[in-house]
Design a protein around this motif. Structure first.
Motif, PDB file in Angstrom:
ATOM      1  N   ALA A 186      23.279  86.457  -3.438  1.00 31.07           N
ATOM      2  CA  ALA A 186      22.430  86.436  -4.636  1.00 31.07           C
ATOM      3  C   ALA A 186      21.060  87.042  -4.335  1.00 31.07           C
ATOM      4  O   ALA A 186      20.499  87.767  -5.169  1.00 31.07           O
ATOM      5  N   ILE A 187      20.522  86.754  -3.145  1.00 31.78           N
ATOM      6  CA  ILE A 187      19.226  87.321  -2.757  1.00 31.78           C
ATOM      7  C   ILE A 187      19.325  88.838  -2.599  1.00 31.78           C
ATOM      8  O   ILE A 187      18.469  89.591  -3.091  1.00 31.78           O
ATOM      9  N   ALA A 188      20.379  89.298  -1.910  1.00 28.59           N
ATOM     10  CA  ALA A 188      20.566  90.743  -1.723  1.00 28.59           C
ATOM     11  C   ALA A 188      20.743  91.453  -3.061  1.00 28.59           C
ATOM     12  O   ALA A 188      20.198  92.544  -3.279  1.00 28.59           O
ATOM     13  N   ILE A 207      15.475  85.899   4.748  1.00 26.95           N
ATOM     14  CA  ILE A 207      14.627  85.655   3.582  1.00 26.95           C
ATOM     15  C   ILE A 207      14.832  84.223   3.083  1.00 26.95           C
ATOM     16  O   ILE A 207      13.873  83.497   2.804  1.00 26.95           O
ATOM     17  N   LYS A 208      16.102  83.824   2.984  1.00 35.08           N
ATOM     18  CA  LYS A 208      16.417  82.471   2.507  1.00 35.08           C
ATOM     19  C   LYS A 208      15.808  81.407   3.413  1.00 35.08           C
ATOM     20  O   LYS A 208      15.229  80.422   2.932  1.00 35.08           O
ATOM     21  N   GLU A 225       7.694  90.147   3.991  1.00 23.97           N
ATOM     22  CA  GLU A 225       8.006  91.583   4.039  1.00 23.97           C
ATOM     23  C   GLU A 225       9.496  91.786   4.280  1.00 23.97           C
ATOM     24  O   GLU A 225      10.081  91.195   5.187  1.00 23.97           O
ATOM     25  N   VAL A 226      10.084  92.655   3.466  1.00 25.04           N
ATOM     26  CA  VAL A 226      11.510  92.944   3.569  1.00 25.04           C
ATOM     27  C   VAL A 226      11.688  94.447   3.762  1.00 25.04           C
ATOM     28  O   VAL A 226      11.123  95.253   3.008  1.00 25.04           O
ATOM     29  N   THR A 244       8.636  82.883  -5.467  1.00 24.60           N
ATOM     30  CA  THR A 244       9.100  82.820  -6.858  1.00 24.60           C
ATOM     31  C   THR A 244      10.278  83.752  -7.080  1.00 24.60           C
ATOM     32  O   THR A 244      11.240  83.408  -7.777  1.00 24.60           O
ATOM     33  N   ASP A 245      10.216  84.959  -6.481  1.00 26.13           N
ATOM     34  CA  ASP A 245      11.334  85.901  -6.577  1.00 26.13           C
ATOM     35  C   ASP A 245      12.615  85.283  -6.028  1.00 26.13           C
ATOM     36  O   ASP A 245      13.682  85.338  -6.655  1.00 26.13           O
ATOM     37  N   ILE A 246      12.521  84.703  -4.850  1.00 28.92           N
ATOM     38  CA  ILE A 246      13.714  84.159  -4.193  1.00 28.92           C
ATOM     39  C   ILE A 246      14.219  82.927  -4.923  1.00 28.92           C
ATOM     40  O   ILE A 246      15.433  82.703  -5.026  1.00 28.92           O
TER      41      ILE A 246
END
Length: 353
Positions: A186-188, A207-208, A225-226, A244-246
């Protein structure tokens, strides 16, 4: 010779494999990843070494996860992976060990046989199976023989198992194929759609772990940073994502997990539901480490939810403790007759009523 035979407990998970040896505790905890040469079909690396190759291999080498959604997706790779972990845990020995493997609570008979066959081919003497919620409860110190109800929420890599346990058995349960891996996907997917950037599963998992949160209203908006590949021009790029994005990316998979918990509670007999209101629910598994997930479930179902001590190893520790009554578990012993098989199927049918 039986006196020298070792007994192993294995948590054969989608994301990682943990091995417990009686008297030593958890001796192995490695990713369930296998790197294979597509030309020679030889296994090049297993576990931590193979995980480093994910997304970075040349054309003739494939690094894959042989387990998917808690069950075997690649039989040959799973067999080789099990053989590697069994040999690493037991060392050099001519005596084949007895093995207990935990499986999802709603696994099919065909999937059970695949696990038993892979274990036997990997070098096990006898293989026994135990359901993950029961193992998680035992590993968390719950008295499963108690007539009072206990709710276990086991969130692993490939599956989420929710069960109410009483008198040593599962009263009502639900297993869904939504867990840690689904959150990574879902994050990707969110980053691909919002930033036109492609990232790998390892990056999504990082990230998670770093800024994932299940409670959007409680966020301290962190930046992370990604780095990945631009989908438009194909060049490397980097962006900064926020908590908030994640949180927004995780909304759907986490809602599915909460819905599964609500479903089990809704189907729980009233007397056991009264016990759960007093005792609350217990969360185990690596997926339960997402900050705020316990409070999110608690807000939905109205009973307290707490995280087990050592949630990642709770299942394998419970599987290890069950070595004490290994002969009472289902095994692949060839002396079991067709009548025994029918009795097991009948017991399963009655339990699911």
């Amino acid at each position: 010779m039986p006196y020298f035979r070792k007994n192993l407990a294995i948590d054969l998970g989608t994301a990682s494999v943990l091995v417990y040896v009686r008297g030593k505790g958890v001796v192995l905890n490695e990713p369930s990843v296998v790197a294979m040469d597509t030309f020679s079909k030889n296994i090049l690396a297993v576990g931590s070494q193979a995980k480093k190759m994910l997304g970075r291999t040349p054309g003739n080498i494939v690094a894959t996860r042989p387990m998917k959604d808690g069950v075997i997706a690649n039989f040959n790779a799973t067999e080789k992976m099990l053989k590697y972990f069994i040999q690493k845990a037991t060392g050099r020995t001519m005596v084949r060990p007895n093995v207990i493997i935990c499986v999802p609570s709603q696994i099919t008979q065909v999937q059970k046989r695949a696990v038993l066959q892979a274990s036997r081919n990997a070098g096990a003497n006898k293989t026994y199976l135990i359901e993950e919620p029961l193992a998680a409860a035992i590993g968390s110190g719950v008295d499963i023989a108690d007539p009072g109800g206990n709710m276990i929420i086991d969130i692993g890599g490939g599956t989420t198992d929710v069960a109410v346990i009483a008198l040593g058995g599962i009263v009502i349960n639900r297993s869904i194929k939504v867990a840690g891996d689904e959150c990574d996907e879902a994050i990707a997917d969110y980053i691909r759609k919002k930033f036109n950037m492609l990232i790998g599963e390892r990056t999504a998992e990082d990230i998670k772990i770093n800024i994932g949160n299940a409670m959007p209203n409680e966020l301290d908006d962190k930046l992370y940073e990604v780095r990945g590949r631009n989908l438009i021009n194909g060049l490397p790029m980097h962006v900064f994502v926020t908590s908030t994005d994640i949180s927004e990316a995780l909304e759907k998979p986490l809602d599915n997990i909460v819905d599964a918990v609500h479903y089990v509670l809704d189907k729980t007999p009233p007397e056991l539901a009264a016990d759960l209101f007093e005792r609350g629910a217990l969360m185990t598994g690596g997926g339960s480490l997402i900050p705020g997930l316990d409070r999110r479930i608690e807000d939905r179902i109205g009973i307290s939810v707490r995280l087990a001590d050592g949630p990642v190893s709770a299942v394998v520790k419970g599987t290890g403790k069950s070595l004490q009554w290994i002969n009472k578990l289902d095994s692949d012993d060839s002396s079991y007759s067709e009548a025994r098989r029918r009795a097991l199927e009948e017991r399963e049918r009655l339990r699911r009523r």
